[in-house]
Enzyme design. Structure first.
Site, PDB file in Angstrom:
ATOM      1  N   GLY A  99       1.994  -6.849   1.500  1.00 49.46           N
ATOM      2  CA  GLY A  99       2.515  -6.108   2.647  1.00 49.46           C
ATOM      3  C   GLY A  99       3.553  -5.077   2.248  1.00 49.46           C
ATOM      4  O   GLY A  99       3.547  -3.934   2.734  1.00 49.46           O
ATOM      5  N   CYS A 100       4.438  -5.453   1.350  1.00 46.93           N
ATOM      6  CA  CYS A 100       5.497  -4.539   0.914  1.00 46.93           C
ATOM      7  C   CYS A 100       4.913  -3.375   0.120  1.00 46.93           C
ATOM      8  O   CYS A 100       5.399  -2.243   0.214  1.00 46.93           O
ATOM      9  CB  CYS A 100       6.540  -5.287   0.097  1.00 46.93           C
ATOM     10  SG  CYS A 100       7.403  -6.555   1.074  1.00 46.93           S
TER      11      CYS A 100
END
Length: 160
Positions: free
Chosen positions: A46-47
């Protein structure tokens, strides 16, 4: 948990090391609009998606007068690997002791897989040229966040 920032608040100043170890001070950016986003960990799915989205939008955000700072608790060396691995072009800062995250309301209780834990709250705060908060979002989704941010800020080309 510390209070979250809201529109009209003065953003707490900070000095943090970037991925090269050079210090970046928020107040040195007065005169520019600044997007500060907080993310839990470099090189996680996600990051990575969020950082790549910001990098891909960096030129258009800069053309609209914005500087983007990404802040995580990762050490500068890990941030350097993240930048290298994913060809990131934005400024990545290390808040190892989470003091800035705490002051900005981006660290505290959150739900993770149904459990309440202490951790980094994925957040984005937008500042005007004087360092005053114009927008603050907490618990944002990594995917599609930059496109939503662009829409919420009324920026042209908000397609990403």
């Amino acid at each position: 948990m510390s209070a979250r920032l809201e529109a009209g608040d003065a953003a707490p100043d900070f000095t943090l090391p970037d991925d090269t170890g050079k210090d970046v001070t928020l107040s040195d950016l007065r005169g520019r609009k600044v997007i500060v986003y907080f993310y839990p960990a470099a090189m996680t799915p996600g990051c990575t998606k969020q950082a790549c989205d910001f990098s891909e939008s960096l030129d258009s955000l800069a053309a609209d007068g914005y500087t983007v700072l990404g802040i995580s608790p990762d050490a500068p060396a890990r941030l350097a690997r993240f930048r290298e691995r994913d060809a990131l072009t934005l400024t990545l800062l290390s808040d190892a002791d989470k003091a800035v995250m705490t002051a900005w309301g981006a660290f505290g209780e959150k739900k993770l897989y149904g459990k309440v834990v202490q951790g980094v709250i994925r957040s984005t705060v937008v500042l005007d040229e004087e360092g005053t908060v114009t927008h603050a979002w907490y618990n944002v989704k990594a995917t599609g966040h930059v496109a939503k941010l662009r829409r919420d800020l009324g920026l042209e080309g908000a397609t990403r």
